[in-house]
Design an enzyme around this catalytic site. Structure first.
Site, PDB file in Angstrom:
ATOM      1  N   ARG A 111       0.980  -1.225   0.081  1.00  0.00           N
ATOM      2  CA  ARG A 111      -0.035  -0.184   0.071  1.00  0.00           C
ATOM      3  C   ARG A 111       0.934   1.188  -0.002  1.00  0.00           C
ATOM      4  O   ARG A 111       0.428   2.325  -0.669  1.00  0.00           O
ATOM      5  CB  ARG A 111      -0.950  -0.032   1.215  1.00  0.00           C
ATOM      6  CG  ARG A 111      -2.557   0.019   0.928  1.00  0.00           C
ATOM      7  CD  ARG A 111      -3.049   0.082   1.871  1.00  0.00           C
ATOM      8  NE  ARG A 111      -2.496  -0.770   3.144  1.00  0.00           N
ATOM      9  CZ  ARG A 111      -3.047  -1.243   4.045  1.00  0.00           C
ATOM     10  NH1 ARG A 111      -4.273  -0.758   4.681  1.00  0.00           N
ATOM     11  NH2 ARG A 111      -2.555  -2.145   4.922  1.00  0.00           N
ATOM     12  N   LYS A 150      -3.904 -19.321   3.042  1.00  0.00           N
ATOM     13  CA  LYS A 150      -5.174 -19.770   3.774  1.00  0.00           C
ATOM     14  C   LYS A 150      -5.050 -18.503   5.054  1.00  0.00           C
ATOM     15  O   LYS A 150      -3.989 -17.916   5.123  1.00  0.00           O
ATOM     16  CB  LYS A 150      -4.727 -21.049   4.829  1.00  0.00           C
ATOM     17  CG  LYS A 150      -3.492 -21.017   5.542  1.00  0.00           C
ATOM     18  CD  LYS A 150      -3.672 -22.242   6.598  1.00  0.00           C
ATOM     19  CE  LYS A 150      -4.316 -21.864   7.850  1.00  0.00           C
ATOM     20  NZ  LYS A 150      -3.264 -21.063   8.452  1.00  0.00           N
ATOM     21  N   HIS A 196       0.644 -25.042   3.029  1.00  0.00           N
ATOM     22  CA  HIS A 196       1.952 -25.304   2.896  1.00  0.00           C
ATOM     23  C   HIS A 196       2.507 -26.443   3.605  1.00  0.00           C
ATOM     24  O   HIS A 196       3.168 -27.094   3.249  1.00  0.00           O
ATOM     25  CB  HIS A 196       2.947 -23.934   3.513  1.00  0.00           C
ATOM     26  CG  HIS A 196       2.869 -24.030   4.699  1.00  0.00           C
ATOM     27  ND1 HIS A 196       1.898 -23.608   5.655  1.00  0.00           N
ATOM     28  CD2 HIS A 196       3.946 -24.501   6.006  1.00  0.00           C
ATOM     29  CE1 HIS A 196       2.207 -23.436   6.861  1.00  0.00           C
ATOM     30  NE2 HIS A 196       3.432 -24.068   7.075  1.00  0.00           N
ATOM     31  N   LYS A 229       5.371 -29.949   2.331  1.00  0.00           N
ATOM     32  CA  LYS A 229       6.707 -30.486   2.870  1.00  0.00           C
ATOM     33  C   LYS A 229       7.209 -31.708   2.299  1.00  0.00           C
ATOM     34  O   LYS A 229       6.450 -32.701   2.248  1.00  0.00           O
ATOM     35  CB  LYS A 229       6.259 -30.573   4.394  1.00  0.00           C
ATOM     36  CG  LYS A 229       5.895 -29.246   5.177  1.00  0.00           C
ATOM     37  CD  LYS A 229       5.697 -29.232   6.505  1.00  0.00           C
ATOM     38  CE  LYS A 229       5.370 -28.038   7.239  1.00  0.00           C
ATOM     39  NZ  LYS A 229       6.280 -27.196   7.681  1.00  0.00           N
ATOM     40  N   GLU A 258       3.833 -26.452  18.249  1.00  0.00           N
ATOM     41  CA  GLU A 258       4.804 -25.502  18.230  1.00  0.00           C
ATOM     42  C   GLU A 258       5.298 -24.954  19.597  1.00  0.00           C
ATOM     43  O   GLU A 258       4.431 -25.065  20.627  1.00  0.00           O
ATOM     44  CB  GLU A 258       4.134 -24.430  17.550  1.00  0.00           C
ATOM     45  CG  GLU A 258       3.386 -24.811  16.222  1.00  0.00           C
ATOM     46  CD  GLU A 258       2.900 -23.671  15.554  1.00  0.00           C
ATOM     47  OE1 GLU A 258       3.562 -22.743  14.873  1.00  0.00           O
ATOM     48  OE2 GLU A 258       1.643 -23.527  15.834  1.00  0.00           O
ATOM     49  N   ASP A 270      -7.338 -22.017  12.659  1.00  0.00           N
ATOM     50  CA  ASP A 270      -5.947 -21.939  11.946  1.00  0.00           C
ATOM     51  C   ASP A 270      -5.121 -23.002  11.439  1.00  0.00           C
ATOM     52  O   ASP A 270      -4.228 -23.099  10.782  1.00  0.00           O
ATOM     53  CB  ASP A 270      -5.066 -21.088  13.091  1.00  0.00           C
ATOM     54  CG  ASP A 270      -3.651 -20.672  12.694  1.00  0.00           C
ATOM     55  OD1 ASP A 270      -3.756 -20.468  11.644  1.00  0.00           O
ATOM     56  OD2 ASP A 270      -2.644 -20.788  13.576  1.00  0.00           O
ATOM     57  N   HIS A 329      -4.311 -27.780   7.927  1.00  0.00           N
ATOM     58  CA  HIS A 329      -3.184 -28.525   7.804  1.00  0.00           C
ATOM     59  C   HIS A 329      -3.376 -30.038   8.340  1.00  0.00           C
ATOM     60  O   HIS A 329      -3.010 -30.985   7.800  1.00  0.00           O
ATOM     61  CB  HIS A 329      -1.944 -27.728   8.978  1.00  0.00           C
ATOM     62  CG  HIS A 329      -1.728 -26.772   8.398  1.00  0.00           C
ATOM     63  ND1 HIS A 329      -1.531 -26.140   7.220  1.00  0.00           N
ATOM     64  CD2 HIS A 329      -1.481 -25.370   9.112  1.00  0.00           C
ATOM     65  CE1 HIS A 329      -1.386 -24.852   7.038  1.00  0.00           C
ATOM     66  NE2 HIS A 329      -0.962 -24.464   8.334  1.00  0.00           N
ATOM     67  N   LYS A 388       0.053 -24.339  20.720  1.00  0.00           N
ATOM     68  CA  LYS A 388       1.321 -23.184  20.786  1.00  0.00           C
ATOM     69  C   LYS A 388       1.687 -23.276  21.996  1.00  0.00           C
ATOM     70  O   LYS A 388       1.085 -23.693  23.114  1.00  0.00           O
ATOM     71  CB  LYS A 388       0.472 -21.815  20.356  1.00  0.00           C
ATOM     72  CG  LYS A 388       0.171 -21.920  19.018  1.00  0.00           C
ATOM     73  CD  LYS A 388       0.217 -20.480  18.393  1.00  0.00           C
ATOM     74  CE  LYS A 388      -0.198 -20.381  16.974  1.00  0.00           C
ATOM     75  NZ  LYS A 388       0.741 -20.780  16.083  1.00  0.00           N
TER      76      LYS A 388
HETATM   77  C1  BG6 Z   1       0.219 -21.638   9.954  1.00  0.00           C
HETATM   78  C2  BG6 Z   1      -0.601 -21.073  11.013  1.00  0.00           C
HETATM   79  O1  BG6 Z   1      -0.544 -21.970   8.813  1.00  0.00           O
HETATM   80  O2  BG6 Z   1       1.139 -22.561  10.235  1.00  0.00           O
HETATM   81  C3  BG6 Z   1       0.583 -20.542  12.209  1.00  0.00           C
HETATM   82  O3  BG6 Z   1      -1.310 -19.687  10.628  1.00  0.00           O
HETATM   83  C4  BG6 Z   1       1.702 -21.705  12.374  1.00  0.00           C
HETATM   84  O4  BG6 Z   1      -0.308 -20.286  13.354  1.00  0.00           O
HETATM   85  C5  BG6 Z   1       2.084 -22.097  11.049  1.00  0.00           C
HETATM   86  O5  BG6 Z   1       2.393 -21.388  13.395  1.00  0.00           O
HETATM   87  C6  BG6 Z   1       3.077 -23.340  11.348  1.00  0.00           C
HETATM   88  O6  BG6 Z   1       3.764 -23.685  10.080  1.00  0.00           O
HETATM   89  P1  BG6 Z   1       5.145 -24.499  10.324  1.00  0.00           P
HETATM   90  O7  BG6 Z   1       5.400 -24.901   9.072  1.00  0.00           O
HETATM   91  O8  BG6 Z   1       5.979 -23.564  10.980  1.00  0.00           O
HETATM   92  O9  BG6 Z   1       4.768 -25.629  11.227  1.00  0.00           O
END
Ligand code: BG6
Length: 493
Positions: free
Chosen positions: A45, A145, A175, A179, A213, A232, A237, A337
């Site tokens: 922006r 996402k 993503h 992997k 995490e 999330d 995932h 988390k």
């Molecule tokens: C993201 C989430 O899609 O994936 C995050 O929004 C999360 O909250 C992340 O931390 C984890 O990805 P990775 O590849 O680091 O495990």
């Protein structure tokens, strides 16, 4: 293979672009996977302060690419990158400028629009891409996402995007599908007969999928509050990983065949009733605690919330797939988390042997486990019992057969590069079809609605621990345990 493409990153100076996309593209460039005559446009922006080279240098000081950042490489990479000042809700001269920059006669040169922006901006951005005719033959759109926050919003986004881009041009990214270990799971399952015979409730006792995490919600206040771990991590995932583990062998390894099989899994997920949700789905939020000896605050303290919040940072649940292969096999999914460690892992736990034929072996025979580690390292391992060589008596011990899948010098280019290159090539195998997204929301919505109607707040767990007691109980109630809690794990690793 070296790829040439034009890539526009909408939200080019944002978090995802700085932390994941640009480092991945740089590493891909250095590894010779991204051709130097590719062009990367970052929309922002307010533009960037200073030269692209300096800005990129700063970005890579914070988010390290998978290879060292050498000055000559960085200069060459920076020369491929341009910054475009652009608003995403109204067209105008800036959009005309983008259109001119992207003008190209070569329909074979891919043009990838990566929407690394909040989903609330997907509709207006796609409308503008259509208005400025940036949705032609060579164009694809990649949607990061979260795709909405429930079924209705996801359907609306899919319909809106569908007015500008064909489904074959639309790439919904998860993503986790990029992997390396996930690719290996598919390769292993569908290029070896060995596993097929074992891959069902006849021999498998249960399956665990964990994404743990150690970080909290640092710096993501605006996004996380009101989103929570179910939207999330579970909706995308974890359910995607479950699909890959549970799907039937596709007739061909092409996008349609793979996505059809994943969709069947999502359609077979048993919808949980209210009492089942109360019993089999644990939600919790982290409280203060200690991470590696350092005191850390609670979720509310991290986000400086004035009111208590019901947003969950941890989910553990038991799911069932209602089909022949998986009837009676529980799938335990878990994410959180501020857990003690960061790892993602799928554990396929086989059944116990029906009878121990040797008195010396006793009852201490661990069930076989096949472990697929997605991070921090790629790792496939099969755990088996063998004779304990050093012991005098006839006893057994558990050993781990490690499958080296990376090779010594493999550079980990990361999932985002792979997925961007796949999108540029038009390969949708590792992207999520709109029907998959919608079915996943349908399943998850039911749980979230039940929580919303309940007066019960989430459980809490101390930061730096493995979640609330209820998550442990979810397993022990079924006479099972989370793999990280088993004493065998430490003994073998
Ligand atoms: C993201 C989430 O899609 O994936 C995050 O929004 C999360 O909250 C992340 O931390 C984890 O990805 P990775 O590849 O680091 O495990």
């Amino acid at each position: 293979m070296v790829d040439v493409f034009d890539l526009v990153i909408f939200g080019g100076s944002g978090d995802l672009s700085r932390k994941k996309l640009l480092p991945a593209l740089y590493a891909g460039f250095v590894a010779g996977r991204v051709a130097p005559d590719s062009r990367i446009y970052l929309t922002s922006r307010s533009g960037l302060k200073g030269a692209v080279y300096d800005w990129l240098k700063e970005v890579f000081d914070e988010s390290h690419p998978a290879c060292p950042v050498e000055d000559a490489d960085l200069k060459a990479f920076a020369s491929m990158v341009s910054v475009v000042e652009l608003g995403l809700t109204e067209g105008g001269d800036d959009w005309e400028g983008l259109k001119m920059s992207l003008a190209c006669d070569d329909d074979a040169r891919p043009l990838v629009h990566f929407l690394a922006i909040p989903p609330g901006l997907f509709t207006s951005t796609c409308e503008l891409l259509g208005k400025y005719e940036l949705n032609g033959k060579r164009a694809r759109v990649v949607l990061e996402k979260p795709l909405g926050h429930d079924l209705a919003s996801a359907q609306a986004i899919n319909a809106d995007v569908g007015r500008t881009f064909e489904e074959s041009q639309t790439f919904r990214i998860d993503h986790y599908l990029g992997k390396e270990a996930v690719q290996n799971l598919l390769a292993l399952r569908f290029s070896n007969i060995l596993f097929e015979e074992l891959w069902s409730g006849r021999t498998i006792d249960h399956i665990q999928i964990t994404i743990a995490e150690d970080l909290g919600v640092e710096g993501r206040a605006g996004f996380y509050e009101g989103t929570g771990a179910m939207r999330d991590m579970v909706q995308n995932h974890l359910l995607q990983l479950l699909c890959l583990v549970a799907m039937e062998p596709p007739a061909r390894m092409d996008a349609d065949s793979i996505r059809d099989e994943k969709l069947k899994v999502l359609k077979s997920l048993k919808q949980l009733s209210g009492p089942e949700i109360d019993r089999d789905v644990v939600r919790a939020q982290y409280a203060s605690g200690a991470m590696r000896g350092e005191a850390v605050g609670s979720y509310s303290e991290d986000l400086e919330l004035e009111q208590p919040s019901n947003t969950e940072t941890f989910v553990a649940l038991k799911a069932h797939i209602e089909n022949w292969r998986w009837a009676g096999v529980p799938f335990y999914l878990r994410t959180g988390k501020r857990l003690p460690d960061r790892f993602a892992e799928i554990v396929i736990q086989f059944k116990q042997i029906p009878h121990s034929p040797h008195p010396g072996w006793g009852n201490n025979i661990s069930p076989n486990r096949f472990i697929i580690r997605l991070q921090p390292e790629d790792h496939l391992a099969l755990r088996m019992m063998v004779k304990n060589h050093s012991a005098k008596a006839e006893t057994l011990k558990e050993v781990e057969m490690n499958l080296d899948v990376t090779g010594d010098n493999a550079v980990r280019l990361g999932p985002y590069l792979r997925l961007i290159l796949d999108a540029a090539r038009g390969d949708q195998s590792l992207f999520v079809h709109r029907d998959e997204v919608e079915h996943a929301w349908r399943w998850v919505d039911r749980i979230i609605e039940h929580w919303d109607q309940s007066d019960e707040p989430p459980e809490t767990y101390q930061s730096g621990t493995w979640g609330p007691y209820e998550a442990h109980d979810l397993m022990t109630r079924d006479r099972r345990e989370w793999f990280h809690e088993t004493s065998h794990r430490k003994a073998v690793r």
